[in-house]
Write a protein that holds these residues in place. Structure first.
Motif, mmCIF file in Angstrom:
data_model
loop_
_atom_site.group_PDB
_atom_site.id
_atom_site.type_symbol
_atom_site.label_atom_id
_atom_site.label_comp_id
_atom_site.label_asym_id
_atom_site.label_seq_id
_atom_site.Cartn_x
_atom_site.Cartn_y
_atom_site.Cartn_z
ATOM 1 N N SER A 1 -74.486 19.125 -124.366
ATOM 2 C CA SER A 1 -74.058 19.425 -122.997
ATOM 3 C C SER A 1 -74.688 18.492 -121.979
ATOM 4 O O SER A 1 -74.218 18.407 -120.845
ATOM 5 N N MET A 2 -75.763 17.789 -122.355
ATOM 6 C CA MET A 2 -76.475 16.918 -121.407
ATOM 7 C C MET A 2 -76.165 15.439 -121.606
ATOM 8 O O MET A 2 -76.084 14.685 -120.640
ATOM 9 N N LEU A 3 -76.002 15.018 -122.852
ATOM 10 C CA LEU A 3 -75.885 13.583 -123.120
ATOM 11 C C LEU A 3 -74.711 12.926 -122.394
ATOM 12 O O LEU A 3 -74.873 11.830 -121.830
ATOM 13 N N PRO A 4 -73.524 13.523 -122.365
ATOM 14 C CA PRO A 4 -72.429 12.856 -121.633
ATOM 15 C C PRO A 4 -72.705 12.704 -120.140
ATOM 16 O O PRO A 4 -72.172 11.783 -119.508
ATOM 17 N N LEU A 5 -73.534 13.577 -119.575
ATOM 18 C CA LEU A 5 -73.833 13.482 -118.142
ATOM 19 C C LEU A 5 -74.674 12.256 -117.819
ATOM 20 O O LEU A 5 -74.699 11.804 -116.670
ATOM 21 N N LEU A 6 -75.366 11.722 -118.827
ATOM 22 C CA LEU A 6 -76.238 10.569 -118.595
ATOM 23 C C LEU A 6 -75.492 9.245 -118.691
ATOM 24 O O LEU A 6 -76.024 8.208 -118.273
ATOM 25 N N ASP A 7 -74.289 9.251 -119.248
ATOM 26 C CA ASP A 7 -73.547 7.996 -119.398
ATOM 27 C C ASP A 7 -73.262 7.351 -118.053
ATOM 28 O O ASP A 7 -73.316 6.120 -117.910
#
Length: 657
Positions: free
Chosen positions: A488-494
């Motif tokens: 749930s967090m990793l795509p927000l960092l892209d």
């Protein structure tokens, strides 16, 4: 962007109403509501920006200046705003019971005024689109931080800690002035250059990088620029320490990322330098944390350790950028950014739990704690959660971000050209940091929460207040969320990685380069196993007829003062690294037929502040005093001679010009 402006306005209103809370409970509630509302609005704005990775801009003319009032919210700034508003909001909630207005009205008004101002300064510098706005936010944050450090003005340590903090932060400001001067008036008054738009192969670029590293490194607490951090974090109230450690020092990391992101063709030595500083900061931070007896100084040194972990990710990302290894860049920078968020959450949780312990026992010395698990079980659970997270263990969030940094370092070691193979040494450093952190927090939890109560009042310690527990529960839930569901967090960092690289698509994406399905499954299984173990132990304990101490073969249990101390727990590590730690032992052994109580005190000085800067300052002070006595005789004729000589020199300069 409008929601973020509303958040900043609410924080300003919270500070404006704070001085009057001593006279009106209604204004007290209103100030708190404004602060919490500002934190919630800011959190909504940051999450929305990360979900919809785009740049929101407010660009207005600045009357009286040839510049622009430019605020810019992009995904990179949103990553840092997310923990800022979450920790800041939890701090408002925590302060209700920790520093109540009814019991301490003067101190409460002081904190309620400067706490939202510090958060406002952080928000302003993170969204400032030019150098002028950035520096205004920087100064608001720095000055508010100073006044928060000296909140307990009756304490002997608050003023020296505040003075060192103020000196360090303004030394860093001088370096930042040089950075923006070198970038030019356009960057100072109009707008910062676009990402990856400046060439790095120039003397000016090198000077900008080094000045930025010094200025932002002082704020971040990079070794050897960490001199202010341990004392300031220990002297401040616990929820202020949480804000400083979880949020304010990360503005230094943000500055390093923002400045390095302006350049293209980054030379390799930039990455190697930051990677080395990260390894040194991480190892020295955790080693000096192990030697501390004061729980807040211990947590402060762990902030230095975690800044080192973040720098390891940034360093390998810069090296990936230099060598054209896109996957290494994404993994390193993604791990660093996620650790920025994670460290803000679990370090604030640890400071909150430490504040509850200090409030219950009246001391910060771990040697005086003990047996707090019996009287403060929920605080013990919150502290244990923060300890597991900071050690990088599953199923909490610290494991995920450190795992990403590990993947970036290992991916660099597999570089077919061999140019990044030396980065594998950083894997060893990161593993040592994790192992030493585990040792340190095993010591802290064992001494403070397990065993029998100590003389400081383990039996008399009371559980933290409801709002304090609510703030800790909020942060622990966030740590669990990221640890159990990292997908749930990793795509927000892209979007943040793309903003640092200058736009475009992130190659592969973090979720593809670091699949987290196995991590989530293992974390959920571990949580289930722990729950089953807890239920089994609870049933077995409840079914027992009576509880009695284990028979000790006739020996009386030792007195509390005869049990392990922080120094004895870590004696082996301290002896192994004594050449580096320079610990001094003051010992008075019992002697004679009727000896009095013995005493042993171990002190570990800070190598930069205590062994270098303070002795140098003492020498300079003596030299300045000698010079003053030499020049100032109290003779009016001598003073007139000085005036005549100065006038002659000025006339000579004027004639030549």
């Amino acid at each position: 962007m409008i929601v973020l402006i509303g958040a900043m306005a609410l924080l300003l209103l919270s500070a404006a109403t704070a001085p009057a809370i001593r006279r009106s409970p209604l204004l007290d509630s209103l100030s708190l509501a404004f602060g919490l509302g500002g934190a919630v609005c800011g959190l909504v704005a940051a999450v929305f920006c990360l979900l919809h990775p785009d740049t929101a801009v407010i660009d207005l003319p600045w009357p009286g200046l040839e510049g622009r009032l430019l605020l810019r919210l992009d995904p990179l700034a949103a990553v840092f705003l997310l923990p800022a508003f979450l920790v800041g909001g939890a701090g408002f909630l925590y302060g209700i019971a920790y520093w109540p207005a009814t019991a301490r009205p003067d101190g409460c008004a002081w904190i309620r005024f400067f706490y939202p101002l510090a958060l406002l300064g952080v928000c302003l510098l993170l969204t400032g689109g030019n150098g002028l706005l950035f520096l205004i936010g920087w100064e608001v944050m720095a000055l508010a931080g100073y006044f928060l450090v000296v909140t307990e003005r009756h304490s002997d340590e608050s003023h020296p800690a505040g003075l060192i903090y103020l000196t360090a932060t303004h030394t860093g400001t001088l370096a930042l002035l040089a950075v923006f001067a070198l970038l030019g008036s356009e960057a100072c008054l109009q707008s910062l250059p676009a990402a990856a738009s400046l060439p790095a192969a120039s003397t000016t670029a090198t000077a900008v990088f080094l000045f930025a590293l010094c200025g932002f490194g002082l704020k971040a607490g990079i070794v050897p620029l960490h001199i202010w951090l341990p004392r300031a974090h220990a002297a401040a109230p616990s929820h202020v320490s949480a804000l400083m450690s979880g949020v304010m020092i990360k503005t230094g990391i943000y500055g390093i990322l923002r400045i390095t992101g302006l350049f293209s063709g980054i030379p390799s030595w930039w990455g190697w330098l930051i990677l080395t500083l990260g390894a040194v900061s991480g190892l020295l931070g955790v080693l000096f944390a192990i030697c501390q007896h004061d729980i807040k100084r211990l947590l402060a040194y762990h902030s230095i350790e975690n800044i080192g972990i973040i720098l390891l990710g940034i360093g390998i990302a810069l090296l990936g950028q230099s060598h054209g290894q896109a996957a290494v860049t994404v993994l390193g920078l993604g791990g660093a950014l996620l650790h920025v968020i994670n460290h803000g959450l679990f370090k604030a949780l640890l400071f909150f739990a430490a504040g509850a312990m200090i409030q219950a026992t009246g001391t910060r010395q771990m040697a005086a704690h003990g047996g707090l698990l019996r009287t403060m079980p929920r605080t013990a659970l919150f502290f244990l959660g923060g300890a597991v997270a900071i050690c990088g263990l599953p199923p909490l969030n610290g494991f995920v971000s450190e795992w990403l940094v590990y993947l970036g370092l290992l991916r660099a070691g597999l570089d077919p050209d061999g140019g990044l193979a030396a980065g594998l040494l950083a894997v060893v450093a990161l593993a040592m940091i994790g192992g030493l952190a585990l040792l340190c927090f095993a010591k802290v939890f064992g001494l403070c929460f397990l065993g029998a109560p100590r003389p400081a009042g383990g039996e008399g310690g009371k559980e933290a207040g409801g709002t304090m527990q609510g703030a800790m529960a909020l942060l622990l839930a966030a740590c669990l969320w990221i640890g159990l569901l990292p997908v749930s967090m990793l795509p927000l960092l892209d979007g943040a990685v793309a903003a640092w690289q200058g736009g475009g698509e992130v190659v592969g994406g973090l979720a593809v380069l670091a699949p987290t399905g196995g991590v989530s499954l293992a974390a959920l299984l571990l949580v289930g196993l722990l729950f089953l173990l807890y239920r089994t132990m609870s049933r077995r304990t409840g079914a027992s007829a009576r509880r009695a101490p284990t028979w000790g073969c006739g020996y009386v249990p030792p007195l509390p003062r005869a049990r392990y101390t922080p120094a004895s727990f870590t004696e082996m590590i301290m002896a192994l690294f004594r050449w580096l730690l320079r610990s001094s032992i003051e010992e008075e052994r019992p002697a004679g037929l009727h000896p009095v109580a013995g005493r042993m005190r171990i002190r570990t000085p800070d190598p930069v502040l205590d062994l270098a800067l303070l002795p140098l300052a003492a020498v300079l002070a003596r030299w300045a005093g000698w010079t003053r006595r030499l020049v100032q005789h109290g003779n009016i004729g001598i003073y007139l001679l000085y005036t005549a000589v100065a006038l002659c020199l000025l006339l000579a300069v004027a004639i030549r010009s």
